[in-house]
Design a protein around this motif. Sequence first.
Motif, PDB file in Angstrom:
ATOM      1  N   ILE A 282       0.846  -1.204   0.000  1.00  0.00           N
ATOM      2  CA  ILE A 282       0.000   0.000   0.000  1.00  0.00           C
ATOM      3  C   ILE A 282       0.874   1.244   0.000  1.00  0.00           C
ATOM      4  CG2 ILE A 282      -1.738   1.299   1.274  1.00  0.00           C
ATOM      5  CD1 ILE A 282      -2.720  -1.402   2.396  1.00  0.00           C
ATOM      6  N   ALA A 283       1.904   1.252   0.866  1.00  0.00           N
ATOM      7  CA  ALA A 283       2.812   2.398   0.919  1.00  0.00           C
ATOM      8  C   ALA A 283       3.567   2.551  -0.395  1.00  0.00           C
ATOM      9  CB  ALA A 283       3.787   2.238   2.084  1.00  0.00           C
ATOM     10  N   LEU A 284       3.988   1.416  -0.988  1.00  0.00           N
ATOM     11  CA  LEU A 284       4.707   1.460  -2.258  1.00  0.00           C
ATOM     12  C   LEU A 284       3.814   2.017  -3.373  1.00  0.00           C
ATOM     13  CD1 LEU A 284       7.507   0.606  -3.403  1.00  0.00           C
ATOM     14  CD2 LEU A 284       6.394  -1.474  -4.216  1.00  0.00           C
ATOM     15  N   MET A 285       2.557   1.611  -3.354  1.00  0.00           N
ATOM     16  CA  MET A 285       1.593   2.087  -4.352  1.00  0.00           C
ATOM     17  C   MET A 285       1.433   3.613  -4.252  1.00  0.00           C
ATOM     18  SD  MET A 285      -2.461   1.106  -4.483  1.00  0.00           S
ATOM     19  CE  MET A 285      -2.732   1.842  -2.859  1.00  0.00           C
ATOM     20  N   LEU A 286       1.292   4.119  -3.029  1.00  0.00           N
ATOM     21  CA  LEU A 286       1.131   5.559  -2.851  1.00  0.00           C
ATOM     22  C   LEU A 286       2.406   6.311  -3.229  1.00  0.00           C
ATOM     23  CD1 LEU A 286      -0.764   5.533   0.574  1.00  0.00           C
ATOM     24  CD2 LEU A 286      -1.737   5.873  -1.713  1.00  0.00           C
ATOM     25  N   LEU A 287       3.555   5.745  -2.864  1.00  0.00           N
ATOM     26  CA  LEU A 287       4.827   6.384  -3.164  1.00  0.00           C
ATOM     27  C   LEU A 287       5.062   6.485  -4.666  1.00  0.00           C
ATOM     28  CD1 LEU A 287       7.458   7.558  -1.995  1.00  0.00           C
ATOM     29  CD2 LEU A 287       8.409   5.228  -2.059  1.00  0.00           C
ATOM     30  N   GLY A 288       4.601   5.472  -5.403  1.00  0.00           N
ATOM     31  CA  GLY A 288       4.841   5.460  -6.844  1.00  0.00           C
ATOM     32  C   GLY A 288       4.139   6.581  -7.587  1.00  0.00           C
ATOM     33  N   GLY A 289       3.088   7.138  -7.022  1.00  0.00           N
ATOM     34  CA  GLY A 289       2.376   8.212  -7.704  1.00  0.00           C
ATOM     35  C   GLY A 289       2.865   9.605  -7.377  1.00  0.00           C
ATOM     36  N   LEU A 290       3.714   9.747  -6.346  1.00  0.00           N
ATOM     37  CA  LEU A 290       4.136  11.072  -5.908  1.00  0.00           C
ATOM     38  C   LEU A 290       5.010  11.820  -6.914  1.00  0.00           C
ATOM     39  CD1 LEU A 290       4.787  10.587  -2.084  1.00  0.00           C
ATOM     40  CD2 LEU A 290       2.886  11.760  -3.213  1.00  0.00           C
ATOM     41  N   PRO A 291       5.978  11.153  -7.602  1.00  0.00           N
ATOM     42  CA  PRO A 291       6.826  11.923  -8.536  1.00  0.00           C
ATOM     43  C   PRO A 291       6.017  12.658  -9.603  1.00  0.00           C
ATOM     44  CG  PRO A 291       7.811   9.788  -8.107  1.00  0.00           C
ATOM     45  CD  PRO A 291       6.452   9.761  -7.481  1.00  0.00           C
ATOM     46  N   ALA A 292       5.094  11.956 -10.246  1.00  0.00           N
ATOM     47  CA  ALA A 292       4.289  12.603 -11.289  1.00  0.00           C
ATOM     48  C   ALA A 292       3.431  13.721 -10.705  1.00  0.00           C
ATOM     49  CB  ALA A 292       3.407  11.577 -11.985  1.00  0.00           C
ATOM     50  N   PHE A 293       2.932  13.518  -9.488  1.00  0.00           N
ATOM     51  CA  PHE A 293       2.100  14.538  -8.853  1.00  0.00           C
ATOM     52  C   PHE A 293       2.883  15.829  -8.623  1.00  0.00           C
ATOM     53  CE2 PHE A 293       1.058  16.429  -4.672  1.00  0.00           C
ATOM     54  CZ  PHE A 293      -0.129  17.039  -5.033  1.00  0.00           C
ATOM     55  N   MET A 294       4.096  15.696  -8.096  1.00  0.00           N
ATOM     56  CA  MET A 294       4.898  16.874  -7.810  1.00  0.00           C
ATOM     57  C   MET A 294       5.215  17.646  -9.088  1.00  0.00           C
ATOM     58  SD  MET A 294       5.006  16.766  -4.595  1.00  0.00           S
ATOM     59  CE  MET A 294       6.102  18.158  -4.349  1.00  0.00           C
TER      60      MET A 294
END
Length: 608
Positions: free
Chosen positions: A185-197
């Motif tokens: 779950i944490a890995l899934m959330l972390l994977g979306g942060l770069p594109a978001f920023m």
Amino acid sequence: MPESAPDTLNDLVPSWRERLSAAGRTLAIIARTRPGLTAGIAVMTVIAALLPPAALYVSKLLIDGVVAAIESGLDADRDAAMRWVMIEAVILAVLLVVRRWLVFQKARLHAELGFAVARLILDKANRFSLAQIEHPKVQEMLIHAKQFASARPYGLIVRGFDTLQAVVTLISITALLAASAPWLIALMLLGGLPAFMGNLRFSGDAYRFYTARSPQMRERNYLESLVTNEAAARERLHYGLGAPLLERFTDLFTGMHAGDRRMQGRQALIGSALGVLGSAIFLGGKLWIVAVTIGGRFSLGQMTMLIGLLKQGQNAVNALLGAFTGSYEDVLYVTRLFVLLDLDEGRTQGRQVAGPKPGDGLRFDKVGFTYPGAPTPALRDVSFHLPPGTRLGLVGINGSGKTTLVKLAAGLYRPDSGRVLLDGLDLGEWEPTALAHRIGVMFQPHVNYKLSVRDNVEAGLGLETLSPRAMDRALAAGLAQDLVSDLPGGIETRLSKRFAEGVELSGGQWQRLAMARAHANEAADILILDEPTAALDAEAEAAFMARPLAPGRSLILISHRLSNLRAADRIILLEAGRIAEAGDHEALMAQGGGYAAMFDLQADAYRT
């Protein structure tokens, strides 16, 4: 100035409170527009969010069932596997139908929301005073609002649905991951942060970039109109303006496109790096799942489900954060829409339909007026009385204040000082429709409506239908009867070559229709004509000037041809916004002042 508008729109960056308010008001618009359609889309969005994780879970059961059937060889295991195939097929079929339905319903929502927002913009523009709508900042606000009227509010709503879908999908995926590998779950959330920023930064940059170049966009649109508009075609072709105009258009595009390339290049570079980082995070999770499956921790079905859930979850995170950054950009533009809608209209409309002195006519009492930003007043201390049945001539060089006086007399401007009265009542206190019913105006320049002849005339009564008798009377007053009789469709003829079977008129023919429009309201007791014969031939001009006034009707006539004013009861000569001379023709000629000099100058041209 009499209106409130931001001093600069390019630097208008709304606060978070303003953004949240704009988002809420947009939702209120769609709630009023089509609440049932919106609710239906929301329900189907939730269903569309739940079905992909459900399909992955069924796929896991199917794969594990197939493996069990192969290992056991039992008919029961084989039948169970086939049932899971059918269930998965039903889920995917329903998902396909729901997605297609959402595309259809969102298209409906797009159209209806776009119309609702466009109507709000037009309603607002319709309530602006003339001075306000002429203001360049208000014009810029209208351009921005119309440009994004459909896309941005709809984008904000759709991203709300995208957020709902992503949240529901993430909740269901999180529940499935928690049962097998909570740390994913944490890995899934972390994977979306770069594109978001990256997207969050790009949205703010794009907003500041594109709104800062509004003047260049207006210039480009104007150059396009000069090349494509029929009104400019004659001079463009005769003077050979096409090539230099296209060169300016090209230079403007080149400069704007260079800025686009630089910004988009930065976005592509940074976005690629952040995308690779997000993919690396997903690949690390996938490698772990495969490794522990080989070690016997997960079944083949679980492995397939977890890899699918991780990918779907990362996509959902990207969708959620993308919806947030997209909404951030949309709400910046939508905020500008509500700045326009909230703009103070500068004045309240009057409610009176009659004055306290019936029959007093029109009075200017020490009237002064200055255009916003102008260094000098357009009118200064102007006073005169126009009793019923009076002909008043206005003369003066260009820029002396004649047309400004017309706009004040029609109630389109309000004076900065002094008063304009009709029957003893300030024009600002008259109900607009009642005032328009009393005053017929032919403006200079007048509007050539690319509509029918009927519409061009009935525009003088707010497009109310004229009876055949009233239509004939108005056409006769405008010397347009012969013109209309020669048209293929009579008064129903469409007046533009833009339309099939449309007819284009000459300048003098358009002017006759404008005069007919000014005479459309038979009840108007004041008629204001600004250069009514400028485009007429000599015969038509003489016929027009010879027509008697209706009993009790007064006339304000502006004309550079002073011979047209000889029959006026009173003539006013304006100089630099002031009344320099006043009297009838004989009296002014006897004075030997400015009017006499102008008249003799014109008369000499005919004597030589």
